[in-house]
Design an enzyme around this catalytic site. Structure first.
Site, PDB file in Angstrom:
ATOM      1  N   TRP A  15       0.946  -1.020  -0.193  1.00 17.40           N
ATOM      2  CA  TRP A  15      -0.077  -0.030  -0.064  1.00 17.40           C
ATOM      3  C   TRP A  15       0.915   1.181   0.045  1.00 17.40           C
ATOM      4  O   TRP A  15       1.876   1.293   0.668  1.00 17.40           O
ATOM      5  CB  TRP A  15      -0.951  -0.144   1.239  1.00 17.40           C
ATOM      6  CG  TRP A  15      -2.175  -0.905   1.099  1.00 17.40           C
ATOM      7  CD1 TRP A  15      -2.206  -2.236   1.612  1.00 17.40           C
ATOM      8  CD2 TRP A  15      -3.331  -0.569   0.428  1.00 17.40           C
ATOM      9  NE1 TRP A  15      -3.345  -2.714   1.159  1.00 17.40           N
ATOM     10  CE2 TRP A  15      -4.220  -1.598   0.662  1.00 17.40           C
ATOM     11  CE3 TRP A  15      -3.768   0.684  -0.183  1.00 17.40           C
ATOM     12  CZ2 TRP A  15      -5.311  -1.644   0.208  1.00 17.40           C
ATOM     13  CZ3 TRP A  15      -5.234   0.662  -0.776  1.00 17.40           C
ATOM     14  CH2 TRP A  15      -5.964  -0.543  -0.417  1.00 17.40           C
ATOM     15  N   ALA A  48       0.336  -3.045   5.795  1.00 17.96           N
ATOM     16  CA  ALA A  48       1.035  -2.878   7.053  1.00 17.96           C
ATOM     17  C   ALA A  48       0.591  -4.248   8.102  1.00 17.96           C
ATOM     18  O   ALA A  48       1.517  -4.463   8.728  1.00 17.96           O
ATOM     19  CB  ALA A  48       0.888  -1.647   7.709  1.00 17.96           C
ATOM     20  N   GLU A  50       0.305  -7.009   7.869  1.00 17.54           N
ATOM     21  CA  GLU A  50       1.215  -8.292   7.523  1.00 17.54           C
ATOM     22  C   GLU A  50       2.345  -8.120   7.845  1.00 17.54           C
ATOM     23  O   GLU A  50       3.048  -9.314   7.901  1.00 17.54           O
ATOM     24  CB  GLU A  50       0.745  -8.844   5.979  1.00 17.54           C
ATOM     25  CG  GLU A  50      -0.604  -9.202   5.520  1.00 17.54           C
ATOM     26  CD  GLU A  50      -1.561  -8.092   5.229  1.00 17.54           C
ATOM     27  OE1 GLU A  50      -2.887  -8.113   5.371  1.00 17.54           O
ATOM     28  OE2 GLU A  50      -1.027  -6.842   5.285  1.00 17.54           O
ATOM     29  N   VAL A  73       0.665   3.973   7.155  1.00 16.85           N
ATOM     30  CA  VAL A  73      -0.557   3.770   7.484  1.00 16.85           C
ATOM     31  C   VAL A  73      -1.383   5.179   7.503  1.00 16.85           C
ATOM     32  O   VAL A  73      -0.934   6.048   8.268  1.00 16.85           O
ATOM     33  CB  VAL A  73      -0.757   3.089   9.011  1.00 16.85           C
ATOM     34  CG1 VAL A  73      -2.212   2.641   9.369  1.00 16.85           C
ATOM     35  CG2 VAL A  73       0.058   1.739   8.770  1.00 16.85           C
ATOM     36  N   ARG A  80     -10.083   2.964  11.584  1.00 17.25           N
ATOM     37  CA  ARG A  80      -9.106   3.946  12.716  1.00 17.25           C
ATOM     38  C   ARG A  80      -7.846   3.494  12.093  1.00 17.25           C
ATOM     39  O   ARG A  80      -7.560   2.427  12.556  1.00 17.25           O
ATOM     40  CB  ARG A  80      -9.653   3.686  14.204  1.00 17.25           C
ATOM     41  CG  ARG A  80     -10.798   4.163  14.475  1.00 17.25           C
ATOM     42  CD  ARG A  80     -10.999   5.707  14.433  1.00 17.25           C
ATOM     43  NE  ARG A  80      -9.824   6.002  15.337  1.00 17.25           N
ATOM     44  CZ  ARG A  80      -9.983   7.026  16.181  1.00 17.25           C
ATOM     45  NH1 ARG A  80     -10.919   7.609  16.507  1.00 17.25           N
ATOM     46  NH2 ARG A  80      -9.031   7.419  16.758  1.00 17.25           N
ATOM     47  N   SER A 105      11.285  -0.460  12.882  1.00 17.00           N
ATOM     48  CA  SER A 105      10.310  -0.006  12.205  1.00 17.00           C
ATOM     49  C   SER A 105      10.444   1.361  11.389  1.00 17.00           C
ATOM     50  O   SER A 105      11.003   2.362  11.932  1.00 17.00           O
ATOM     51  CB  SER A 105       9.034   0.160  13.150  1.00 17.00           C
ATOM     52  OG  SER A 105       7.806   0.633  12.571  1.00 17.00           O
ATOM     53  N   HIS A 119       2.092  16.314  -0.736  1.00 19.40           N
ATOM     54  CA  HIS A 119       2.371  15.324   0.315  1.00 19.40           C
ATOM     55  C   HIS A 119       3.102  14.052  -0.229  1.00 19.40           C
ATOM     56  O   HIS A 119       3.872  13.721   0.557  1.00 19.40           O
ATOM     57  CB  HIS A 119       0.806  14.933   0.743  1.00 19.40           C
ATOM     58  CG  HIS A 119       0.384  15.722   1.917  1.00 19.40           C
ATOM     59  ND1 HIS A 119      -0.801  15.243   2.617  1.00 19.40           N
ATOM     60  CD2 HIS A 119       0.441  16.949   2.173  1.00 19.40           C
ATOM     61  CE1 HIS A 119      -0.964  16.441   3.417  1.00 19.40           C
ATOM     62  NE2 HIS A 119      -0.308  17.506   3.163  1.00 19.40           N
TER      63      HIS A 119
END
Length: 156
Positions: A15, A48, A50, A73, A80, A105, A119
Site C-alpha cells: 500500500w 502494514a 501483514e 498507514v 481507525r 520499524s 504530500h
C-alpha cells in the site's frame, strides 16, 4: 580485520508503494556509504497489518542480523488508522522480544495525508531519510551483537 558481512531482511508493505519503497532506497543508500559489507533480502507484503507475521517467520528462520519493516498507514476514512498502526508496532515488538532478532520499524502514521503531489513528495523524501536512519540502526544492533555472537550465546 574487516567486520563479517551482515544479513538484513527488509519487509515493505505494498500500500502506498511509491512512498514506502523510498525507505528501501534510503536503506541501500546509507549502506553503500559505509564500509560494512551487508546483504539485504527484500520481502513484500500486501499491507502494514501483514508485517508482523512476515517478520516473525523470518526471525524464526534465523540468519538475519536485523529485520526492517516499512509501511505507511493513513486514515482512509473507513477504519481507525491509529488502531492498525498500534497493532502493527505492537506485533513487531512482540516478534523481537520472542525471537531475539532485532525488528526495526519504518512504519509511519502521519497525522494528515492527502494523495496530492506536495504530500506525496514530502513523504517520499521523509521515507528515504527514515530508511537511511533504519540502516544506521540495523548496523548498530548488528555490531553490538557481534561479541555476543562470537561467544556462541546468540543463534545466527
Amino acid at each position: 580485520m574487516p567486520a563479517a558481512p551482515f544479513r538484513f531482511a527488509f519487509i515493505k508493505a505494498n500500500w502506498h508503494a511509491s512512498i514506502v519503497d523510498r525507505a528501501l532506497d534510503g536503506f541501500h543508500e546509507r549502506l553503500a556509504q559505509t564500509s560494512q559489507e551487508a546483504t539485504v533480502e527484500v520481502f513484500d507484503v500486501p499491507g502494514a497489518f501483514e508485517l508482523p507475521l512476515r517478520a516473525q517467520g523470518l526471525a524464526q528462520a534465523g540468519g538475519f542480523d536485523a529485520i526492517v519493516a516499512a509501511a505507511l498507514v493513513v486514515d482512509g476514512g473507513i477504519y481507525r488508522h491509529d488502531f492498525v498502526a498500534a497493532a502493527v508496532i505492537s506485533g513487531l515488538m512482540e516478534v523481537q522480544l520472542k525471537t531475539g532478532t532485532p525488528v526495526l520499524s519504518v512504519s509511519l502514521t502521519p497525522h494528515h495525508f492527502q494523495p496530492t503531489p506536495d504530500h506525496i513528495g514530502f513523504f517520499e523524501n521523509h521515507f528515504r531519510i527514515k530508511g537511511m536512519e533504519a540502516a544506521e540502526a540495523a548496523l548498530s544492533v548488528a555490531r553490538a551483537a557481534m561479541p555476543i555472537r562470537a561467544m556462541g550465546l546468540v543463534r545466527s
